[in-house]
Design a protein around this motif. Structure first.
Motif, PDB file in Angstrom:
ATOM      1  N   THR A   1       0.831  -1.206   0.000  1.00 24.55           N
ATOM      2  CA  THR A   1       0.000   0.000   0.000  1.00 24.55           C
ATOM      3  C   THR A   1       0.865   1.254   0.000  1.00 24.55           C
ATOM      4  O   THR A   1       0.623   2.202  -0.755  1.00 24.55           O
ATOM      5  CB  THR A   1      -0.923   0.013   1.234  1.00 24.55           C
ATOM      6  OG1 THR A   1      -1.768  -1.152   1.198  1.00 24.55           O
ATOM      7  CG2 THR A   1      -1.794   1.253   1.252  1.00 24.55           C
ATOM      8  N   ALA A   2       1.904   1.261   0.830  1.00 28.57           N
ATOM      9  CA  ALA A   2       2.788   2.424   0.914  1.00 28.57           C
ATOM     10  C   ALA A   2       3.533   2.661  -0.391  1.00 28.57           C
ATOM     11  O   ALA A   2       3.829   3.811  -0.751  1.00 28.57           O
ATOM     12  CB  ALA A   2       3.781   2.237   2.060  1.00 28.57           C
ATOM     13  N   SER A   3       3.826   1.607  -1.142  1.00 26.58           N
ATOM     14  CA  SER A   3       4.604   1.742  -2.370  1.00 26.58           C
ATOM     15  C   SER A   3       3.882   2.548  -3.444  1.00 26.58           C
ATOM     16  O   SER A   3       4.513   3.073  -4.359  1.00 26.58           O
ATOM     17  CB  SER A   3       4.954   0.355  -2.923  1.00 26.58           C
ATOM     18  OG  SER A   3       3.809  -0.285  -3.488  1.00 26.58           O
ATOM     19  N   ALA A   4       2.564   2.660  -3.331  1.00 27.25           N
ATOM     20  CA  ALA A   4       1.785   3.384  -4.342  1.00 27.25           C
ATOM     21  C   ALA A   4       2.122   4.868  -4.358  1.00 27.25           C
ATOM     22  O   ALA A   4       1.958   5.537  -5.380  1.00 27.25           O
ATOM     23  CB  ALA A   4       0.294   3.183  -4.093  1.00 27.25           C
ATOM     24  N   THR A   5       2.589   5.401  -3.241  1.00 27.50           N
ATOM     25  CA  THR A   5       2.915   6.831  -3.159  1.00 27.50           C
ATOM     26  C   THR A   5       4.351   7.029  -2.690  1.00 27.50           C
ATOM     27  O   THR A   5       4.639   7.957  -1.929  1.00 27.50           O
ATOM     28  CB  THR A   5       1.947   7.558  -2.201  1.00 27.50           C
ATOM     29  OG1 THR A   5       1.946   6.891  -0.935  1.00 27.50           O
ATOM     30  CG2 THR A   5       0.538   7.569  -2.770  1.00 27.50           C
ATOM     31  N   ALA A   6       5.250   6.177  -3.156  1.00 28.04           N
ATOM     32  CA  ALA A   6       6.665   6.274  -2.769  1.00 28.04           C
ATOM     33  C   ALA A   6       7.544   6.350  -4.007  1.00 28.04           C
ATOM     34  O   ALA A   6       7.294   5.673  -5.004  1.00 28.04           O
ATOM     35  CB  ALA A   6       7.069   5.075  -1.919  1.00 28.04           C
ATOM     36  N   ALA A   7       8.584   7.177  -3.924  1.00 27.73           N
ATOM     37  CA  ALA A   7       9.582   7.189  -4.990  1.00 27.73           C
ATOM     38  C   ALA A   7      10.357   5.881  -5.000  1.00 27.73           C
ATOM     39  O   ALA A   7      10.794   5.407  -6.052  1.00 27.73           O
ATOM     40  CB  ALA A   7      10.537   8.368  -4.796  1.00 27.73           C
ATOM     41  N   LEU A   8      10.528   5.285  -3.807  1.00 24.88           N
ATOM     42  CA  LEU A   8      11.219   4.012  -3.672  1.00 24.88           C
ATOM     43  C   LEU A   8      10.794   3.362  -2.370  1.00 24.88           C
ATOM     44  O   LEU A   8      10.703   4.036  -1.343  1.00 24.88           O
ATOM     45  CB  LEU A   8      12.740   4.223  -3.675  1.00 24.88           C
ATOM     46  CG  LEU A   8      13.605   2.956  -3.585  1.00 24.88           C
ATOM     47  CD1 LEU A   8      13.458   2.124  -4.860  1.00 24.88           C
ATOM     48  CD2 LEU A   8      15.072   3.310  -3.352  1.00 24.88           C
ATOM     49  N   THR A   9      10.530   2.058  -2.419  1.00 20.93           N
ATOM     50  CA  THR A   9      10.239   1.287  -1.216  1.00 20.93           C
ATOM     51  C   THR A   9      11.426   0.370  -0.952  1.00 20.93           C
ATOM     52  O   THR A   9      11.839  -0.383  -1.836  1.00 20.93           O
ATOM     53  CB  THR A   9       8.959   0.453  -1.390  1.00 20.93           C
ATOM     54  OG1 THR A   9       7.865   1.330  -1.665  1.00 20.93           O
ATOM     55  CG2 THR A   9       8.651  -0.351  -0.139  1.00 20.93           C
ATOM     56  N   VAL A  10      11.984   0.443   0.247  1.00 21.48           N
ATOM     57  CA  VAL A  10      13.191  -0.302   0.590  1.00 21.48           C
ATOM     58  C   VAL A  10      12.836  -1.420   1.561  1.00 21.48           C
ATOM     59  O   VAL A  10      12.227  -1.178   2.604  1.00 21.48           O
ATOM     60  CB  VAL A  10      14.247   0.622   1.230  1.00 21.48           C
ATOM     61  CG1 VAL A  10      15.552  -0.147   1.474  1.00 21.48           C
ATOM     62  CG2 VAL A  10      14.506   1.848   0.354  1.00 21.48           C
ATOM     63  N   ILE A  11      13.221  -2.644   1.212  1.00 19.75           N
ATOM     64  CA  ILE A  11      12.930  -3.806   2.060  1.00 19.75           C
ATOM     65  C   ILE A  11      14.194  -4.641   2.228  1.00 19.75           C
ATOM     66  O   ILE A  11      15.115  -4.572   1.414  1.00 19.75           O
ATOM     67  CB  ILE A  11      11.812  -4.690   1.467  1.00 19.75           C
ATOM     68  CG1 ILE A  11      12.183  -5.150   0.044  1.00 19.75           C
ATOM     69  CG2 ILE A  11      10.477  -3.951   1.474  1.00 19.75           C
ATOM     70  CD1 ILE A  11      11.169  -6.090  -0.581  1.00 19.75           C
ATOM     71  N   GLY A  12      14.239  -5.428   3.280  1.00 17.27           N
ATOM     72  CA  GLY A  12      15.367  -6.322   3.524  1.00 17.27           C
ATOM     73  C   GLY A  12      15.105  -7.697   2.944  1.00 17.27           C
ATOM     74  O   GLY A  12      13.975  -8.175   2.933  1.00 17.27           O
ATOM     75  N   ARG A  13      16.178  -8.324   2.475  1.00 14.11           N
ATOM     76  CA  ARG A  13      16.043  -9.645   1.878  1.00 14.11           C
ATOM     77  C   ARG A  13      16.063 -10.747   2.915  1.00 14.11           C
ATOM     78  O   ARG A  13      15.406 -11.761   2.765  1.00 14.11           O
ATOM     79  CB  ARG A  13      17.189  -9.862   0.873  1.00 14.11           C
ATOM     80  CG  ARG A  13      17.074 -11.174   0.116  1.00 14.11           C
ATOM     81  CD  ARG A  13      18.137 -11.270  -0.937  1.00 14.11           C
ATOM     82  NE  ARG A  13      19.457 -11.524  -0.373  1.00 14.11           N
ATOM     83  CZ  ARG A  13      20.597 -11.295  -1.022  1.00 14.11           C
ATOM     84  NH1 ARG A  13      20.568 -10.744  -2.222  1.00 14.11           N
ATOM     85  NH2 ARG A  13      21.753 -11.584  -0.462  1.00 14.11           N
ATOM     86  N   ARG A  14      16.854 -10.580   3.976  1.00 14.68           N
ATOM     87  CA  ARG A  14      17.077 -11.571   5.021  1.00 14.68           C
ATOM     88  C   ARG A  14      17.870 -12.760   4.493  1.00 14.68           C
ATOM     89  O   ARG A  14      17.356 -13.622   3.798  1.00 14.68           O
ATOM     90  CB  ARG A  14      15.758 -12.069   5.636  1.00 14.68           C
ATOM     91  CG  ARG A  14      15.080 -11.016   6.477  1.00 14.68           C
ATOM     92  CD  ARG A  14      13.854 -11.599   7.156  1.00 14.68           C
ATOM     93  NE  ARG A  14      13.231 -10.628   8.028  1.00 14.68           N
ATOM     94  CZ  ARG A  14      13.582 -10.441   9.291  1.00 14.68           C
ATOM     95  NH1 ARG A  14      14.549 -11.152   9.805  1.00 14.68           N
ATOM     96  NH2 ARG A  14      12.971  -9.540  10.031  1.00 14.68           N
ATOM     97  N   LYS A  15      19.140 -12.816   4.832  1.00 12.26           N
ATOM     98  CA  LYS A  15      20.046 -13.843   4.328  1.00 12.26           C
ATOM     99  C   LYS A  15      19.728 -15.234   4.855  1.00 12.26           C
ATOM    100  O   LYS A  15      20.144 -16.224   4.290  1.00 12.26           O
ATOM    101  CB  LYS A  15      21.486 -13.492   4.697  1.00 12.26           C
ATOM    102  CG  LYS A  15      22.044 -12.296   3.949  1.00 12.26           C
ATOM    103  CD  LYS A  15      23.479 -12.037   4.347  1.00 12.26           C
ATOM    104  CE  LYS A  15      24.074 -10.883   3.574  1.00 12.26           C
ATOM    105  NZ  LYS A  15      25.456 -10.583   3.998  1.00 12.26           N
ATOM    106  N   GLY A  16      18.980 -15.317   5.936  1.00 12.68           N
ATOM    107  CA  GLY A  16      18.767 -16.606   6.580  1.00 12.68           C
ATOM    108  C   GLY A  16      18.178 -17.671   5.686  1.00 12.68           C
ATOM    109  O   GLY A  16      18.407 -18.857   5.885  1.00 12.68           O
ATOM    110  N   GLY A  17      17.406 -17.273   4.678  1.00 12.22           N
ATOM    111  CA  GLY A  17      16.774 -18.265   3.828  1.00 12.22           C
ATOM    112  C   GLY A  17      17.677 -18.861   2.781  1.00 12.22           C
ATOM    113  O   GLY A  17      17.320 -19.848   2.137  1.00 12.22           O
ATOM    114  N   GLU A  18      18.865 -18.283   2.583  1.00 12.74           N
ATOM    115  CA  GLU A  18      19.700 -18.741   1.484  1.00 12.74           C
ATOM    116  C   GLU A  18      20.163 -20.177   1.650  1.00 12.74           C
ATOM    117  O   GLU A  18      20.319 -20.907   0.677  1.00 12.74           O
ATOM    118  CB  GLU A  18      20.907 -17.806   1.336  1.00 12.74           C
ATOM    119  CG  GLU A  18      20.501 -16.420   0.866  1.00 12.74           C
ATOM    120  CD  GLU A  18      21.672 -15.472   0.771  1.00 12.74           C
ATOM    121  OE1 GLU A  18      22.784 -15.880   1.151  1.00 12.74           O
ATOM    122  OE2 GLU A  18      21.475 -14.335   0.333  1.00 12.74           O
ATOM    123  N   SER A  19      20.383 -20.622   2.881  1.00 14.86           N
ATOM    124  CA  SER A  19      20.836 -21.990   3.091  1.00 14.86           C
ATOM    125  C   SER A  19      19.764 -23.002   2.701  1.00 14.86           C
ATOM    126  O   SER A  19      20.057 -24.166   2.441  1.00 14.86           O
ATOM    127  CB  SER A  19      21.217 -22.196   4.561  1.00 14.86           C
ATOM    128  OG  SER A  19      20.091 -21.974   5.394  1.00 14.86           O
TER     129      SER A  19
END
Length: 288
Positions: free
Chosen positions: A245-263
């Motif tokens: 919802t917030a991304s609709a009125t944002a120049a950029l939305t920043v989120i974390g990937r979380r490395k824990g799932g890579e294994s």
């Protein structure tokens, strides 16, 4: 080359989405004072004519350079046309990049898909932040007005140390955008409060705990970037729904990937994947 001189990498393949990504990357490189590297990956396939591929790549990259010159004169981008699988090439380049910028879908993507496999794979495995540019939000508006219409940067954070990299990238991004606010969003539920050791049955207490967590997370960063206006938004609800919802009125939305799932072979957390797939504007995925 120091970390502050590492290039912004823009992937192009001739699609409309990659053109939008190139425009965004050029403006970002110019705003950050970074070099721009334009990359067109020549596909590994037995049926391709190598000479024809080289000619097409050279023409595509020349067009991309001309496009950048019209957007950010003086940037002087460099170009590269490796022979590889697209996501593999971009992940390799991400080791020596400040940022990788891709379109949400390329020429080979199905129109019914909101996110292409190469974009998803690159965002899942890159060693630096990846910005995915979603097309279609402002098709009728000139690109030059985008920063004026949507000036804010939105950062989605969790109430733990995984948010440090997200906040660092978000503050840096907001700092180079005149007039941009940084909206720090934290979606919480009673279940997430319980998992983090907070209040379980008292909703008001859980809301207060979420607000305190945001204050603690942002304290040091606000001192480092006093020029950035910060708005803290603890929201009772699904984190991914809140960020979409917030991304609709944002120049950029920043989120974390979380490395824990890579294994486990999972490069993105469920919140990150849902946000990236359904966002209504550009999304930066930050390794954390």
């Amino acid at each position: 080359m120091t970390s502050t001189e590492l290039p912004v990498v823009a992937a192009v393949d001739g699609s409309t989405h990659s053109g939008d990504a190139l425009d965004w990357a050029a403006r970002e490189a110019a705003g950050r004072g970074l070099p721009l590297l334009i990359v067109h990956v020549r596909l590994l396939t037995r049926r391709a004519d190598p000479e024809a591929q080289e000619r097409e790549a050279a023409e595509l990259l020349a067009q991309a350079v001309r496009r950048v010159n019209g957007i950010a004169p003086g940037l002087r981008p460099t170009t590269l046309a490796p022979l590889d699988f697209p996501s593999a090439a971009l992940v390799a380049l991400s080791r020596d990049a400040s940022l990788v910028v891709v379109g949400s879908r390329g020429l080979g993507g199905f129109r019914s898909l909101m996110l292409g496999s190469n974009s998803l794979a690159t965002a899942s495995m890159a060693k630096c932040p990846v910005v995915v540019i979603h097309g279609g939000r402002r098709d009728e508006e000139p690109d030059e007005t985008a920063a004026e219409v949507f000036p804010d940067v939105v950062a989605g954070v969790a109430a733990d140390e995984s948010s440090e990299a997200v906040l660092e990238f978000a503050f840096e991004t907001a700092a180079v955008r005149p007039g941009a606010r940084l909206r720090i969003v934290h979606g919480w539920t009673m279940f997430s409060s319980m998992l983090s050791g907070g209040p379980v049955f008292d909703r008001d207490a859980a809301a207060d705990a979420a607000e305190r967590s945001l204050a603690e997370l942002t304290a040091g960063w606000r001192e480092k970037y006093p020029q950035v206006e910060v708005v803290k938004e603890p929201v009772n609800g699904s984190a991914s729904r809140t960020l979409v919802t917030a991304s609709a009125t944002a120049a950029l939305t920043v989120i974390g990937r979380r490395k824990g799932g890579e294994s486990l072979g999972l490069g993105l957390s469920p919140v990150a994947q849902t946000t990236l797939t359904h966002a209504l504007g550009p999304v930066a995925v930050v390794p954390c």
